[in-house]
Design a protein around this motif. Structure first.
Motif: not given
Length: 403
Positions: A19-23, A51-56, A287-293
């Motif tokens: 998992y990545s922190p997002g980048g 892993k809920e805080k991270l991006t696959m 990243s994605g829907p959560q950030v967009f919301h």
């Protein structure tokens, strides 16, 4: 054919996946897998179990090799010989045919040294400014001796990165102009640019919905920033100082901060300025829907950063129709209109810009429209086309050199 991707990025290994922190989400590897059969990722370890805080980041045809003794960047210098030997072992183990080094990063510099030594083809991705990353970092309190040390180190990092970029045969930048000027490729290199930010094709209703939000009369305004709250070069202090100057001239507001970190320094600054009750720590969002919301609910997105490449969060905010204000740092002026920019660190100018926007629905709506149209340039299809031309050229050169 196999390619080794190298950067100082940290990855967490949880339940047999990385998992990545997002980048570096798993979608990013497609740009390399379009040409190479397998990608091997070399990075550092991240200690995180949620892993809920991270991006696959895991996916098929992608393997990870993490160095667990590089907790601090200084360890890259301390274990310089060990790092290079480990890189050679990884190249041999996976039968690597080419390398992509993302700079600035100490692992990136190390792998380039190895590539030159063993005559392995490599390409360089330039994603940020080495000088700004160091020179604009701040330790607290202000008299911490490390603040002087980084001022001394910054020019050396700048010259080092220029040397490594200038020696590459294939270079791709995330900015259109800024990083090319600071870290020029040599005249014979294959050069391109494509932001790492890839936005989906947002429909017009995204803009229309945000305009409707801006037109509403509200009891409380919502301002927002995105970034690790312990990374002070993101400019949290600048935003807070700007808001402190006008807090009695604008409607009640909250400043929402999205990102990891504890935020102790930011809290202290807010408390000193009498804004602690205006501060909301949202934490990490996917990243994605959560950030967009999150962005869809903002009246204004602020990005007064002291150091950047081309900021993903700002482009995403623009793509959601947010009015935005930012500093004249790195690639930010390539995104925003002149009237939306302030000199780096100038909280008084930022304060005046916030006040001007808040007092004019017309200017807010115009900024939303301009930003939305500009963000369309970062549509994933447009960027993928430009990036594919670059990596196709790199792949062909690898094939040619392997004959």
């Amino acid at each position: 054919m196999k390619v080794l991707f190298v950067h100082d990025h940290r990855f967490a290994y949880i339940d047999n996946d990385y998992y990545s922190p997002g980048g570096l989400p798993n979608t990013v590897w497609s740009r390399y897998l379009n040409y190479f059969q397998e990608v091997v990722v070399l990075g550092r370890t991240l200690t995180e179990n949620n892993k809920e805080k991270l991006t696959m980041s895991s996916r098929d045809r992608v393997t990870f090799e993490l160095l667990n003794y590089l907790e601090a960047h200084a360890n890259t210098y301390r274990y310089k010989s060990r790092v290079k030997q480990d890189i050679k072992n990884i190249i041999e183990k996976h039968n690597i045919n080419a390398v992509v080094a993302r700079l600035p990063s100490e692992l990136g510099y190390a792998v380039i040294d190895v590539c030159r030594e063993i005559k392995l083809p490599y390409a360089v991705e330039v994603v940020a400014c080495a000088y700004d990353a160091i020179a604009n970092y701040r330790f607290t309190p202000w008299y911490n001796y490390r603040n002087l040390a980084i001022k001394i180190l910054a020019p050396f990092s700048y010259r080092k990165m220029r040397r490594y970029v200038g020696g590459a045969e294939h270079v791709i930048y995330v900015t259109e102009n800024f990083l090319q000027i600071r870290y020029p490729a040599n005249s014979t290199a294959i050069v391109s640019y494509a932001s790492n930010v890839e936005l989906p094709n947002f429909e017009e209703n995204v803009l229309n919905n945000h305009i409707s939000l801006l037109e509403e009369k509200k009891k409380e305004l919502r301002f927002g920033m995105i970034g690790n709250v312990d990374v002070l070069y993101k400019g949290y202090d600048i935003t807070l100082k700007a808001l402190a100057l006008i807090k009695d001239e604008i409607p009640p507001f909250k400043l929402y901060l999205v990102g990891g970190g504890k935020g102790d320094a930011v809290r202290n600054i807010a408390r000193e300025l009498g804004l602690i009750d205006n501060l909301v720590f949202v934490g990490k969002l996917r990243s994605g829907p959560q950030v967009f919301h999150f962005l869809d609910k903002l009246d204004l997105y602020l990005h007064p950063s002291r150091q950047e490449g081309l900021p993903r969060s700002l482009i995403e905010a623009m793509g959601r129709g947010c009015p935005c204000l930012g500093s004249k740092t790195a690639g930010i002026p390539e995104l925003l209109l002149v009237e939306s920019l302030h000199d780096t660190g100038d909280h008084k100018k930022l304060s005046a810009q916030i006040l001007e926007l808040i007092n004019s629905k017309e200017k807010q709506i115009n900024a939303a429209k301009v930003n939305f149209m500009k963000a369309k340039e970062y549509n994933m299809d447009i960027l993928a086309g430009r990036r594919n031309v670059f990596f196709s050229s790199f792949y062909k050169s690898v094939i040619e050199k392997s004959k």
